[in-house]
Motif scaffolding. Sequence first.
Motif, short mmCIF file in Angstrom:
data_model
loop_
_atom_site.label_atom_id
_atom_site.label_comp_id
_atom_site.label_asym_id
_atom_site.label_seq_id
_atom_site.Cartn_x
_atom_site.Cartn_y
_atom_site.Cartn_z
N TRP A 1 -1.31 -11.27 16.62
CA TRP A 1 -1.77 -10.51 15.46
C TRP A 1 -1.34 -9.07 15.62
O TRP A 1 -0.92 -8.66 16.71
CB TRP A 1 -3.30 -10.61 15.30
CG TRP A 1 -4.07 -10.26 16.52
CD1 TRP A 1 -4.48 -9.01 16.93
CD2 TRP A 1 -4.51 -11.17 17.55
NE1 TRP A 1 -5.14 -9.08 18.12
CE2 TRP A 1 -5.19 -10.40 18.52
CE3 TRP A 1 -4.40 -12.55 17.74
CZ2 TRP A 1 -5.75 -10.97 19.66
CZ3 TRP A 1 -4.96 -13.11 18.87
CH2 TRP A 1 -5.63 -12.32 19.81
N VAL A 2 -1.43 -8.30 14.57
CA VAL A 2 -0.94 -6.93 14.59
C VAL A 2 -2.09 -5.93 14.65
O VAL A 2 -3.25 -6.28 14.44
CB VAL A 2 -0.07 -6.63 13.34
CG1 VAL A 2 1.15 -7.52 13.32
CG2 VAL A 2 -0.89 -6.80 12.06
N ARG A 3 -1.74 -4.69 14.91
CA ARG A 3 -2.72 -3.63 14.84
C ARG A 3 -3.21 -3.49 13.41
O ARG A 3 -2.49 -3.81 12.47
CB ARG A 3 -2.09 -2.31 15.31
CG ARG A 3 -1.78 -2.27 16.80
CD ARG A 3 -1.20 -0.93 17.18
NE ARG A 3 -0.94 -0.83 18.62
CZ ARG A 3 -0.42 0.23 19.22
NH1 ARG A 3 -0.09 1.30 18.49
NH2 ARG A 3 -0.23 0.23 20.51
N PRO A 4 -4.44 -3.03 13.24
CA PRO A 4 -5.01 -2.95 11.89
C PRO A 4 -4.16 -2.14 10.92
O PRO A 4 -3.61 -1.09 11.27
CB PRO A 4 -6.36 -2.25 12.12
CG PRO A 4 -6.69 -2.53 13.55
CD PRO A 4 -5.36 -2.55 14.28
N ILE A 5 -4.04 -2.66 9.71
CA ILE A 5 -3.34 -1.96 8.63
C ILE A 5 -4.39 -1.67 7.55
O ILE A 5 -4.91 -2.60 6.93
CB ILE A 5 -2.19 -2.81 8.06
CG1 ILE A 5 -1.18 -3.14 9.16
CG2 ILE A 5 -1.51 -2.09 6.90
CD1 ILE A 5 -0.13 -4.15 8.73
#
Length: 202
Positions: free
Chosen positions: A68-72
């Motif tokens: 998963w990615v860092r929060p956007i």
Amino acid sequence: MFDLSFLQILTRAIAAIIVMTFMGFCATGFARVLGDRGVVYDGKLTLNPFVHCDLFGLLAGIVGRVCWVRPIAIDPVENRMGRATPVVVALLTFAALFVFSRVVLLSLPLVAVHWPISSAALADATIRMTSSMAVWTLVINLVPVPPLLGGYLLLSLTPRTHKWLAKRHLYVSIALAALIVATHRSLSETPFGALVNFLGGP
């Protein structure tokens, strides 16, 4: 470590970085197209892996082929579709991940013909792992918990709940990574594995 060879660790790490970067860029790009300028001001509209890669997402990618990615941060108020915008962004990103998982495999014949023999095996394994990880990441990110993309459903339906969880992003990421590490051997036997098979994932 977890019965993984050095080659497996290397290919999974490269694949995770590629998938996270692609996913983060797509989510940011779709949010911008829908009218959110904040993602640009936050510096998220970039292909720089350091902007998108989550450390615990990387760990989960190496061990369980899920990341998963860092929060956007997406502000529904500032977008053309209002509170539905985060969900639309997530759905478009899921579609992009699925297409990416198929398209990346098209490069395999090029590797077989044109890639140097000395590193062809690594390139082939990395491409296949990138495709597999894109599908697994798509499926797991359906879970409606930030920092997973499915968390945008909470943002649309219950912004307070999403805000509460988003503020505790680090702890949620640690918990998710620990869960993936603990269950990575049996993930393929869960409904997630069945959905991956349905989508044609390796």
